[in-house]
Design a protein around this motif. Structure first.
Motif, PDB file in Angstrom:
ATOM      1  N   VAL A 115       0.725  -1.275  -0.099  1.00  0.00           N
ATOM      2  CA  VAL A 115       0.039   0.055  -0.063  1.00  0.00           C
ATOM      3  C   VAL A 115       0.894   1.243  -0.148  1.00  0.00           C
ATOM      4  O   VAL A 115       0.387   2.380   0.345  1.00  0.00           O
ATOM      5  CB  VAL A 115      -0.966   0.034   1.276  1.00  0.00           C
ATOM      6  CG1 VAL A 115      -1.812  -1.144   0.866  1.00  0.00           C
ATOM      7  CG2 VAL A 115      -0.262   0.055   2.394  1.00  0.00           C
ATOM      8  N   GLY A 116       2.146   1.032  -0.239  1.00  0.00           N
ATOM      9  CA  GLY A 116       3.057   2.114  -0.258  1.00  0.00           C
ATOM     10  C   GLY A 116       3.456   2.936   0.892  1.00  0.00           C
ATOM     11  O   GLY A 116       3.508   4.294   0.639  1.00  0.00           O
ATOM     12  N   LEU A 117       3.268   2.368   1.953  1.00  0.00           N
ATOM     13  CA  LEU A 117       3.566   3.266   3.461  1.00  0.00           C
ATOM     14  C   LEU A 117       4.840   2.752   3.857  1.00  0.00           C
ATOM     15  O   LEU A 117       5.080   2.885   5.138  1.00  0.00           O
ATOM     16  CB  LEU A 117       2.424   2.768   4.242  1.00  0.00           C
ATOM     17  CG  LEU A 117       1.144   3.496   3.781  1.00  0.00           C
ATOM     18  CD1 LEU A 117       0.029   3.019   4.847  1.00  0.00           C
ATOM     19  CD2 LEU A 117       1.221   5.054   3.910  1.00  0.00           C
ATOM     20  N   VAL A 118       5.875   2.052   3.225  1.00  0.00           N
ATOM     21  CA  VAL A 118       7.175   1.746   3.823  1.00  0.00           C
ATOM     22  C   VAL A 118       7.903   2.832   4.536  1.00  0.00           C
ATOM     23  O   VAL A 118       8.309   2.723   5.594  1.00  0.00           O
ATOM     24  CB  VAL A 118       8.119   1.165   2.870  1.00  0.00           C
ATOM     25  CG1 VAL A 118       9.411   0.853   3.417  1.00  0.00           C
ATOM     26  CG2 VAL A 118       7.349  -0.253   2.327  1.00  0.00           C
ATOM     27  N   ASP A 119       7.949   4.098   3.844  1.00  0.00           N
ATOM     28  CA  ASP A 119       8.362   5.248   4.145  1.00  0.00           C
ATOM     29  C   ASP A 119       7.840   5.774   5.348  1.00  0.00           C
ATOM     30  O   ASP A 119       8.371   6.862   5.975  1.00  0.00           O
ATOM     31  CB  ASP A 119       8.627   6.074   3.129  1.00  0.00           C
ATOM     32  CG  ASP A 119       7.357   6.806   2.556  1.00  0.00           C
ATOM     33  OD1 ASP A 119       6.291   5.970   2.662  1.00  0.00           O
ATOM     34  OD2 ASP A 119       7.248   7.880   1.975  1.00  0.00           O
ATOM     35  N   LYS A 120       6.632   5.448   5.549  1.00  0.00           N
ATOM     36  CA  LYS A 120       5.926   5.887   6.905  1.00  0.00           C
ATOM     37  C   LYS A 120       5.634   4.893   8.013  1.00  0.00           C
ATOM     38  O   LYS A 120       4.713   5.114   8.844  1.00  0.00           O
ATOM     39  CB  LYS A 120       4.478   6.434   6.424  1.00  0.00           C
ATOM     40  CG  LYS A 120       4.191   7.401   5.226  1.00  0.00           C
ATOM     41  CD  LYS A 120       4.702   8.727   6.057  1.00  0.00           C
ATOM     42  CE  LYS A 120       5.012   9.836   5.087  1.00  0.00           C
ATOM     43  NZ  LYS A 120       5.454  11.098   5.594  1.00  0.00           N
ATOM     44  N   ALA A 121       6.508   3.768   8.196  1.00  0.00           N
ATOM     45  CA  ALA A 121       6.155   2.614   8.800  1.00  0.00           C
ATOM     46  C   ALA A 121       6.506   3.044  10.126  1.00  0.00           C
ATOM     47  O   ALA A 121       5.764   2.547  11.330  1.00  0.00           O
ATOM     48  CB  ALA A 121       7.291   1.700   8.441  1.00  0.00           C
ATOM     49  N   ASP A 122       7.466   3.964  10.349  1.00  0.00           N
ATOM     50  CA  ASP A 122       7.632   4.557  11.906  1.00  0.00           C
ATOM     51  C   ASP A 122       7.108   5.837  12.248  1.00  0.00           C
ATOM     52  O   ASP A 122       7.201   6.468  13.416  1.00  0.00           O
ATOM     53  CB  ASP A 122       9.067   4.758  12.247  1.00  0.00           C
ATOM     54  CG  ASP A 122       9.942   3.124  11.867  1.00  0.00           C
ATOM     55  OD1 ASP A 122       9.502   2.346  12.472  1.00  0.00           O
ATOM     56  OD2 ASP A 122      11.179   3.543  10.999  1.00  0.00           O
ATOM     57  N   THR A 123       5.883   6.229  11.409  1.00  0.00           N
ATOM     58  CA  THR A 123       4.957   7.487  11.731  1.00  0.00           C
ATOM     59  C   THR A 123       3.729   7.062  12.699  1.00  0.00           C
ATOM     60  O   THR A 123       3.286   5.899  12.304  1.00  0.00           O
ATOM     61  CB  THR A 123       4.722   8.146  10.458  1.00  0.00           C
ATOM     62  OG1 THR A 123       5.869   8.554   9.749  1.00  0.00           O
ATOM     63  CG2 THR A 123       3.921   9.173  10.511  1.00  0.00           C
TER      64      THR A 123
END
Length: 277
Positions: free
Chosen positions: A118-126
């Protein structure tokens, strides 16, 4: 066997018939949209099919099993994304989806794979409260899919999103269906239903007014086609093929725009009034 079979389903609240004798079937692997304005009864209908709300009368069968009383055997086989996303407080996106995965005995690695899908790897720690509306919706859908359900319910997943975020989410929803899952989507966006769904149920005042493919619904309109020429001249015709052939013979096709009926026109014809979002 259909994925969903609904027969004469009814739900009332006082004098309000929120769902008024709805009957419909959804085939396995189908993408079906339930289209209608706010207050049409879409969410109530889905909640009864999902086993979250008791019908007053009628029946709903899901994957061959009765939806009510709520059936624990169905829970691992369906995924539900509700209209309002609810997450555990103060957890990151990765922690959220791993928590949902653990409830179904799904390993953390599989949960992390869904963040990538779903394209959220860069937001995993958000933390979820710091995600944008579109990011939170994608996380909500990932949580509904983390256990790899056969049937997915999506209740207005693009509500309140900007046009670009909506279209990005359309690609995700199409991929969910192309992977073999049955998808039922409620929406009040006409273009969304037209772009995504194999069939569309147009619903208003608790009733399904028509159920068919978007193309068949539009073809059933008694409406003329409007052809706009490059010089601004507008032609209306009920035989667009013949008119376009005539224009081609005259060398006047460059810059031509053709406007046929839409689902909004279908809604207006069925209800006799303007569409209400």
């Amino acid at each position: 066997m259909p994925a969903i079979e609904v027969v004469d389903l009814t739900k009332t609240y006082g004098d309000l018939r929120a769902v008024d004798g709805v009957t419909l079937e959804v085939a396995e692997g189908e993408f079906v949209g339930v289209l209608g304005p706010n207050g049409a009864g879409k969410t109530t209908l889905l909640e009864m099919v999902e086993g979250l709300r008791r019908p007053d009368s009628g029946s709903a069968t899901v994957l061959g099993l009765p939806a009510w009383p709520r059936n624990p055997a169905l829970l691992p086989r369906i995924g539900v994304q509700l209209q309002a996303s609810s997450f555990f407080e103060r957890l990151t996106a990765r922690e959220q989806i791993r928590t949902f995965a653990a409830l179904y005995g799904v390993p953390a690695r599989a949960a992390d794979d869904w963040l990538e899908q779903v394209g959220l790897v860069d937001k995993a720690d958000t933390r979820v409260e710091d995600l944008s509306g579109g990011q939170a919706q994608r996380l909500s859908i990932a949580c509904a899919l983390v256990h790899d359900p056969e049937l997915v319910f999506l209740d207005e997943p693009t509500a309140s999103l900007d046009p670009q975020a909506r279209r990005n989410l359309w690609d995700l929803l199409s991929g969910i269906n192309e992977a073999g899952r049955t998808v039922v989507l409620t929406t009040h966006h006409m273009d969304e239903a037209e772009a995504l769904c194999d069939r569309v149920a147009i619903m208003d005042a608790g009733r399904v007014l028509r159920l068919d493919t978007p193309a068949a619904l539009v073809r059933g309109l008694d409406a003329a086609t409007r052809i706009t020429l490059a010089d601004g001249e507008v032609l209306t015709t009920r035989d667009p093929a013949a008119e376009l052939a005539r224009l081609a013979g005259a060398g006047r096709l460059d810059g031509v725009q053709v406007q046929t009926g839409t689902l909004e026109d279908v809604f207006l014809q069925l209800t006799g009034r303007e569409y209400r979002a």
